[in-house]
Write a protein that holds these residues in place. Sequence first.
Motif, PDB file in Angstrom:
ATOM      1  N   GLY A  84      42.545 121.444 143.042  1.00  0.00           N
ATOM      2  CA  GLY A  84      41.618 122.376 143.683  1.00  0.00           C
ATOM      3  C   GLY A  84      40.269 122.385 142.997  1.00  0.00           C
ATOM      4  N   GLU A  85      40.283 122.401 141.669  1.00  0.00           N
ATOM      5  CA  GLU A  85      39.032 122.382 140.905  1.00  0.00           C
ATOM      6  C   GLU A  85      38.243 121.105 141.167  1.00  0.00           C
ATOM      7  OE1 GLU A  85      40.354 122.879 136.882  1.00  0.00           O
ATOM      8  OE2 GLU A  85      40.682 125.042 137.117  1.00  0.00           O
ATOM      9  N   LYS A  86      38.946 120.004 141.319  1.00  0.00           N
ATOM     10  CA  LYS A  86      38.288 118.712 141.538  1.00  0.00           C
ATOM     11  C   LYS A  86      38.091 118.409 143.021  1.00  0.00           C
ATOM     12  CE  LYS A  86      39.926 116.698 137.231  1.00  0.00           C
ATOM     13  NZ  LYS A  86      38.728 116.146 136.634  1.00  0.00           N
ATOM     14  N   ARG A  87      38.586 119.316 143.872  1.00  0.00           N
ATOM     15  CA  ARG A  87      38.473 119.170 145.322  1.00  0.00           C
ATOM     16  C   ARG A  87      39.040 117.827 145.804  1.00  0.00           C
ATOM     17  NH1 ARG A  87      36.089 123.695 146.515  1.00  0.00           N
ATOM     18  NH2 ARG A  87      34.192 124.462 145.574  1.00  0.00           N
ATOM     19  N   ILE A  88      40.269 117.570 145.339  1.00  0.00           N
ATOM     20  CA  ILE A  88      40.972 116.343 145.704  1.00  0.00           C
ATOM     21  C   ILE A  88      42.209 116.732 146.518  1.00  0.00           C
ATOM     22  CG2 ILE A  88      42.293 114.383 144.813  1.00  0.00           C
ATOM     23  CD1 ILE A  88      40.415 114.370 142.402  1.00  0.00           C
ATOM     24  N   SER A  89      42.397 116.107 147.654  1.00  0.00           N
ATOM     25  CA  SER A  89      43.555 116.399 148.501  1.00  0.00           C
ATOM     26  C   SER A  89      44.758 115.577 148.047  1.00  0.00           C
ATOM     27  CB  SER A  89      43.243 116.054 149.958  1.00  0.00           C
ATOM     28  OG  SER A  89      43.104 114.653 150.109  1.00  0.00           O
ATOM     29  N   ILE A  90      45.920 115.958 148.538  1.00  0.00           N
ATOM     30  CA  ILE A  90      47.139 115.212 148.246  1.00  0.00           C
ATOM     31  C   ILE A  90      47.012 113.784 148.761  1.00  0.00           C
ATOM     32  CG2 ILE A  90      49.599 115.016 148.827  1.00  0.00           C
ATOM     33  CD1 ILE A  90      49.682 118.123 148.660  1.00  0.00           C
ATOM     34  N   ALA A  91      46.469 113.627 149.960  1.00  0.00           N
ATOM     35  CA  ALA A  91      46.290 112.284 150.531  1.00  0.00           C
ATOM     36  C   ALA A  91      45.359 111.437 149.667  1.00  0.00           C
ATOM     37  CB  ALA A  91      45.746 112.385 151.951  1.00  0.00           C
ATOM     38  N   GLU A  92      44.294 112.054 149.169  1.00  0.00           N
ATOM     39  CA  GLU A  92      43.351 111.320 148.329  1.00  0.00           C
ATOM     40  C   GLU A  92      43.992 110.928 147.001  1.00  0.00           C
ATOM     41  OE1 GLU A  92      38.797 111.721 146.585  1.00  0.00           O
ATOM     42  OE2 GLU A  92      39.635 113.331 147.817  1.00  0.00           O
ATOM     43  N   LEU A  93      44.744 111.839 146.385  1.00  0.00           N
ATOM     44  CA  LEU A  93      45.418 111.505 145.125  1.00  0.00           C
ATOM     45  C   LEU A  93      46.452 110.408 145.359  1.00  0.00           C
ATOM     46  CD1 LEU A  93      45.688 112.023 142.114  1.00  0.00           C
ATOM     47  CD2 LEU A  93      47.364 113.812 142.645  1.00  0.00           C
ATOM     48  N   SER A  94      47.110 110.437 146.497  1.00  0.00           N
ATOM     49  CA  SER A  94      48.064 109.389 146.839  1.00  0.00           C
ATOM     50  C   SER A  94      47.373 108.025 146.897  1.00  0.00           C
ATOM     51  CB  SER A  94      48.731 109.709 148.173  1.00  0.00           C
ATOM     52  OG  SER A  94      49.596 108.676 148.562  1.00  0.00           O
TER      53      SER A  94
END
Length: 76
Positions: free
Chosen positions: A11-21
Amino acid sequence: MIKVHLSRIMGEKRISIAELSRMTGLHRNGITKLYNEDTDGIKFDTLDKICESLNVSVQDIIEHVTNAKESTGEGR
Protein backbone atom coordinates in the motif's frame (compact mmCIF):
# COMPACT_ATOMS: atom_id res chain seq x y z
CA MET A 1 2.53 -15.21 16.43
CA ILE A 2 4.00 -14.18 13.08
CA LYS A 3 2.61 -11.03 11.46
CA VAL A 4 2.99 -10.41 7.73
CA HIS A 5 3.20 -6.74 6.75
CA LEU A 6 3.05 -7.24 2.99
CA SER A 7 -0.27 -5.42 2.56
CA ARG A 8 1.03 -2.34 4.38
CA ILE A 9 4.27 -2.27 2.38
CA MET A 10 2.47 -2.74 -0.93
CA GLY A 11 0.00 0.00 0.00
CA GLU A 12 2.80 2.41 0.88
CA LYS A 13 4.53 1.66 -2.42
CA ARG A 14 1.22 1.64 -4.32
CA ILE A 15 1.94 -1.77 -5.83
CA SER A 16 -0.91 -4.15 -6.68
CA ILE A 17 -0.86 -7.91 -6.27
CA ALA A 18 -0.83 -8.29 -10.06
CA GLU A 19 2.13 -5.94 -10.35
CA LEU A 20 4.10 -7.74 -7.62
CA SER A 21 3.32 -11.02 -9.37
CA ARG A 22 4.82 -9.65 -12.61
CA MET A 23 7.85 -8.24 -10.76
CA THR A 24 8.63 -11.48 -8.91
CA GLY A 25 7.32 -14.19 -11.22
CA LEU A 26 5.32 -15.55 -8.26
CA HIS A 27 1.74 -16.76 -8.64
CA ARG A 28 -0.95 -14.25 -7.67
CA ASN A 29 -2.69 -16.76 -5.38
CA GLY A 30 0.40 -17.14 -3.21
CA ILE A 31 0.92 -13.39 -2.98
CA THR A 32 -2.76 -12.91 -2.13
CA LYS A 33 -2.49 -15.39 0.74
CA LEU A 34 0.52 -13.54 2.14
CA TYR A 35 -1.18 -10.18 1.58
CA ASN A 36 -4.20 -11.34 3.59
CA GLU A 37 -2.07 -13.15 6.21
CA ASP A 38 -3.86 -16.36 5.27
CA THR A 39 -0.88 -18.69 4.98
CA ASP A 40 0.91 -21.13 7.25
CA GLY A 41 4.36 -20.68 5.75
CA ILE A 42 6.60 -19.04 3.18
CA LYS A 43 9.53 -20.42 1.22
CA PHE A 44 12.84 -18.59 1.53
CA ASP A 45 12.98 -18.23 -2.26
CA THR A 46 9.58 -16.51 -2.25
CA LEU A 47 10.61 -14.22 0.58
CA ASP A 48 13.85 -13.37 -1.25
CA LYS A 49 12.01 -12.46 -4.46
CA ILE A 50 9.57 -10.22 -2.58
CA CYS A 51 12.36 -8.50 -0.64
CA GLU A 52 14.37 -7.89 -3.80
CA SER A 53 11.38 -6.61 -5.78
CA LEU A 54 10.10 -4.28 -3.05
CA ASN A 55 13.60 -3.25 -1.88
CA VAL A 56 12.85 -4.20 1.73
CA SER A 57 14.36 -6.52 4.33
CA VAL A 58 12.88 -9.69 5.77
CA GLN A 59 12.24 -7.82 9.04
CA ASP A 60 10.07 -5.33 7.15
CA ILE A 61 7.83 -8.12 5.84
CA ILE A 62 7.53 -10.53 8.74
CA GLU A 63 7.55 -9.89 12.48
CA HIS A 64 7.33 -12.10 15.54
CA VAL A 65 4.77 -10.81 18.04
CA THR A 66 4.58 -12.45 21.44
CA ASN A 67 1.17 -13.96 22.07
CA ALA A 68 -0.61 -12.36 25.04
CA LYS A 69 -1.25 -15.75 26.65
CA GLU A 70 2.41 -16.71 26.42
CA SER A 71 3.69 -13.42 27.83
CA THR A 72 1.32 -13.52 30.85
CA GLY A 73 1.86 -17.18 31.57
CA GLU A 74 -1.76 -18.06 30.80
CA GLY A 75 -2.55 -21.17 28.85
CA ARG A 76 0.23 -23.20 30.48
